[in-house]
Structures are given as C-alpha cells and as structure tokens.
Design a protein around this motif. Sequence first.
Motif, mmCIF file in Angstrom:
data_model
loop_
_atom_site.group_PDB
_atom_site.id
_atom_site.type_symbol
_atom_site.label_atom_id
_atom_site.label_comp_id
_atom_site.label_asym_id
_atom_site.label_seq_id
_atom_site.Cartn_x
_atom_site.Cartn_y
_atom_site.Cartn_z
ATOM 1 N N PHE A 37 -71.533 10.749 -133.771
ATOM 2 C CA PHE A 37 -70.444 10.051 -134.445
ATOM 3 C C PHE A 37 -69.874 9.019 -133.480
ATOM 4 C CE2 PHE A 37 -69.724 12.607 -138.287
ATOM 5 C CZ PHE A 37 -70.534 13.690 -138.008
ATOM 6 N N ARG A 38 -69.098 8.084 -134.017
ATOM 7 C CA ARG A 38 -68.449 7.113 -133.132
ATOM 8 C C ARG A 38 -67.042 6.815 -133.609
ATOM 9 N NH1 ARG A 38 -72.219 1.778 -134.494
ATOM 10 N NH2 ARG A 38 -71.414 1.387 -136.617
ATOM 11 N N HIS A 39 -66.204 6.424 -132.650
ATOM 12 C CA HIS A 39 -64.812 6.132 -132.937
ATOM 13 C C HIS A 39 -64.442 4.824 -132.261
ATOM 14 C CE1 HIS A 39 -60.408 7.741 -133.032
ATOM 15 N NE2 HIS A 39 -60.629 6.744 -133.861
ATOM 16 N N ALA A 40 -64.216 3.820 -133.086
ATOM 17 C CA ALA A 40 -63.829 2.505 -132.582
ATOM 18 C C ALA A 40 -62.311 2.349 -132.677
ATOM 19 C CB ALA A 40 -64.512 1.414 -133.399
ATOM 20 N N PRO A 41 -61.721 1.542 -131.814
ATOM 21 C CA PRO A 41 -60.270 1.333 -131.850
ATOM 22 C C PRO A 41 -59.807 0.845 -133.213
ATOM 23 C CG PRO A 41 -61.190 0.410 -129.853
ATOM 24 C CD PRO A 41 -62.350 0.804 -130.706
ATOM 25 N N LYS A 43 -60.040 2.317 -135.992
ATOM 26 C CA LYS A 43 -60.842 2.820 -137.108
ATOM 27 C C LYS A 43 -60.921 4.334 -137.037
ATOM 28 C CE LYS A 43 -63.852 -1.244 -137.473
ATOM 29 N NZ LYS A 43 -65.273 -1.705 -137.511
ATOM 30 N N GLU A 44 -61.334 4.942 -138.140
ATOM 31 C CA GLU A 44 -61.559 6.376 -138.142
ATOM 32 C C GLU A 44 -62.925 6.685 -137.543
ATOM 33 O OE1 GLU A 44 -58.907 7.544 -142.102
ATOM 34 O OE2 GLU A 44 -61.064 7.928 -142.049
ATOM 35 N N ARG A 45 -63.045 7.893 -137.032
ATOM 36 C CA ARG A 45 -64.342 8.316 -136.503
ATOM 37 C C ARG A 45 -65.344 8.353 -137.651
ATOM 38 N NH1 ARG A 45 -64.413 13.560 -132.813
ATOM 39 N NH2 ARG A 45 -63.857 14.560 -134.781
ATOM 40 N N GLU A 46 -66.566 7.858 -137.399
ATOM 41 C CA GLU A 46 -67.546 7.757 -138.469
ATOM 42 C C GLU A 46 -68.890 8.333 -138.056
ATOM 43 O OE1 GLU A 46 -68.274 3.670 -139.505
ATOM 44 O OE2 GLU A 46 -69.038 3.159 -137.502
ATOM 45 N N PHE A 47 -69.626 8.752 -139.064
ATOM 46 C CA PHE A 47 -70.965 9.281 -138.875
ATOM 47 C C PHE A 47 -71.914 8.172 -138.451
ATOM 48 C CE2 PHE A 47 -74.637 11.837 -139.653
ATOM 49 C CZ PHE A 47 -75.575 11.013 -140.274
ATOM 50 N N VAL A 48 -72.814 8.503 -137.516
ATOM 51 C CA VAL A 48 -73.830 7.550 -137.074
ATOM 52 C C VAL A 48 -75.225 8.056 -137.436
ATOM 53 C CG1 VAL A 48 -74.876 6.397 -135.087
ATOM 54 C CG2 VAL A 48 -72.384 6.717 -135.185
ATOM 55 N N ALA A 49 -75.547 9.266 -136.988
ATOM 56 C CA ALA A 49 -76.894 9.789 -137.206
ATOM 57 C C ALA A 49 -76.866 11.298 -137.021
ATOM 58 C CB ALA A 49 -77.888 9.164 -136.236
ATOM 59 N N THR A 91 -69.445 -1.288 -130.749
ATOM 60 C CA THR A 91 -68.552 -0.852 -129.675
ATOM 61 C C THR A 91 -67.677 0.298 -130.138
ATOM 62 O OG1 THR A 91 -68.499 -3.032 -128.624
ATOM 63 C CG2 THR A 91 -66.641 -1.551 -128.186
ATOM 64 N N ALA A 92 -67.721 1.411 -129.402
ATOM 65 C CA ALA A 92 -66.981 2.621 -129.776
ATOM 66 C C ALA A 92 -67.210 3.688 -128.717
ATOM 67 C CB ALA A 92 -67.454 3.144 -131.134
ATOM 68 N N VAL A 93 -66.449 4.766 -128.836
ATOM 69 C CA VAL A 93 -66.763 5.985 -128.097
ATOM 70 C C VAL A 93 -67.712 6.794 -128.974
ATOM 71 C CG1 VAL A 93 -65.878 8.090 -127.058
ATOM 72 C CG2 VAL A 93 -64.551 5.964 -126.902
ATOM 73 N N TYR A 94 -68.831 7.190 -128.409
ATOM 74 C CA TYR A 94 -69.844 7.931 -129.151
ATOM 75 C C TYR A 94 -69.769 9.406 -128.768
ATOM 76 C CZ TYR A 94 -71.964 3.707 -130.981
ATOM 77 O OH TYR A 94 -72.191 2.531 -131.664
ATOM 78 N N TYR A 95 -69.762 10.256 -129.793
ATOM 79 C CA TYR A 95 -69.670 11.696 -129.603
ATOM 80 C C TYR A 95 -70.891 12.386 -130.195
ATOM 81 C CZ TYR A 95 -64.680 10.742 -128.948
ATOM 82 O OH TYR A 95 -63.468 10.257 -128.506
ATOM 83 N N CYS A 96 -71.377 13.389 -129.504
ATOM 84 C CA CYS A 96 -72.364 14.256 -130.133
ATOM 85 C C CYS A 96 -71.664 15.523 -130.593
ATOM 86 C CB CYS A 96 -73.529 14.562 -129.210
ATOM 87 S SG CYS A 96 -73.157 15.645 -127.824
ATOM 88 N N PHE A 105 -77.679 18.049 -145.958
ATOM 89 C CA PHE A 105 -76.678 17.564 -146.911
ATOM 90 C C PHE A 105 -75.288 17.548 -146.281
ATOM 91 C CE2 PHE A 105 -74.728 16.873 -150.952
ATOM 92 C CZ PHE A 105 -73.586 17.652 -150.981
ATOM 93 N N TYR A 106 -75.042 18.493 -145.387
ATOM 94 C CA TYR A 106 -73.716 18.646 -144.786
ATOM 95 C C TYR A 106 -73.527 17.804 -143.527
ATOM 96 C CZ TYR A 106 -73.620 22.687 -147.854
ATOM 97 O OH TYR A 106 -73.669 23.501 -148.952
ATOM 98 N N TYR A 107 -74.554 17.158 -143.055
ATOM 99 C CA TYR A 107 -74.505 16.555 -141.732
ATOM 100 C C TYR A 107 -73.687 15.278 -141.664
ATOM 101 C CZ TYR A 107 -78.177 19.774 -140.123
ATOM 102 O OH TYR A 107 -78.904 20.889 -139.778
ATOM 103 N N TYR A 108 -73.387 14.664 -142.803
ATOM 104 C CA TYR A 108 -72.650 13.409 -142.790
ATOM 105 C C TYR A 108 -71.155 13.606 -142.560
ATOM 106 C CZ TYR A 108 -76.895 11.461 -144.867
ATOM 107 O OH TYR A 108 -78.189 11.065 -145.109
ATOM 108 N N ASN A 109 -70.669 14.820 -142.791
ATOM 109 C CA ASN A 109 -69.231 15.087 -142.734
ATOM 110 C C ASN A 109 -68.862 15.741 -141.413
ATOM 111 O OD1 ASN A 109 -66.573 15.956 -143.085
ATOM 112 N ND2 ASN A 109 -66.883 16.374 -145.252
ATOM 113 N N GLN A 110 -67.988 15.091 -140.658
ATOM 114 C CA GLN A 110 -67.644 15.603 -139.328
ATOM 115 C C GLN A 110 -66.959 16.962 -139.398
ATOM 116 O OE1 GLN A 110 -64.407 13.305 -137.394
ATOM 117 N NE2 GLN A 110 -64.464 12.048 -139.245
ATOM 118 N N ARG A 111 -66.375 17.304 -140.531
ATOM 119 C CA ARG A 111 -65.714 18.596 -140.669
ATOM 120 C C ARG A 111 -66.702 19.757 -140.628
ATOM 121 N NH1 ARG A 111 -61.475 17.288 -145.635
ATOM 122 N NH2 ARG A 111 -60.379 15.577 -144.593
#
Length: 126
Positions: A37-41, A43-49, A91-96, A105-111
């Motif tokens: 996932f990534r979090h840009a200034p 913006k909300e944290r978003e799914f990447v892959a 540009t963002a902070v990337y999190y694994c 099916f569930y992998y897109y949602n950070q929750r």
Amino acid sequence: QVQLVESGGGLVQAGGSLRLFCVVSGRTFSDYGMGWFRHAPGKEREFVAAITRSGRSTYYADSVKGRFTISRDNAKNTVYLQMNSLKPEDTAVYYCAATSLYSGFYYYNQRNYDDWGQGTQVTVSS
C-alpha cells in the motif's frame, strides 16, 4: 513477535526504477497473502499490489498496472515490489502488509490485513 521490515525506497527521477523489499519474521511467511500500500501527503492510504500465498496470483491497482510487479520468495520470507516507469504521482510512503485471508478478493482492502511494516519513502522527481 511479527516484524515486517521494508527497504529499497529512495529518490529517483521520473521514468526510473526502484525495487522495494519487505522481509517478514515471526510467522510462517507462506501462510500469508502479502500486499503493498502507499500513503501520499494529503491523500488516503491506497492499495498498490498484492500476491497470494503461493505467488500464483497477483493483483494491482489500475494506476500501477503494467509498471509495477509484485513477487515473493517464500524461502527468503521476502516480498518484492519492482517499480518501473516511475511518475511523480508515485511519490509516497510504501507499506507492506500481511493478511491471513486466503482469497485474493479481500486483498484490495487494507482493513483485511493483520500486520504492517513501518514504511519506506519513495520520492519521484520530475
């Protein structure tokens, strides 16, 4: 104790490449699906892959399809994110993150993720 440690971030020019690493300890790595996932200034944290336990299936956000590749090495407890043709908007902070859920099916949602790394900064200059 579970630990996810990212590395590989940095400063790169637009059009360049970076490879992110996430090493997982404290659990059986192959029992977990993994996501980036990534979090840009501003913006909300978003799914990447994301990638399934075996690595056979992968999932991508539309914004990175064709440019980013997620992979994993279960023998090394490591998940990778190869990022090519980088753009300033990457540009963002990337999190694994790790999830115990089986279905992609569930992998897109950070929750749906149980554990997270501390993040690594990726900055793409124009």
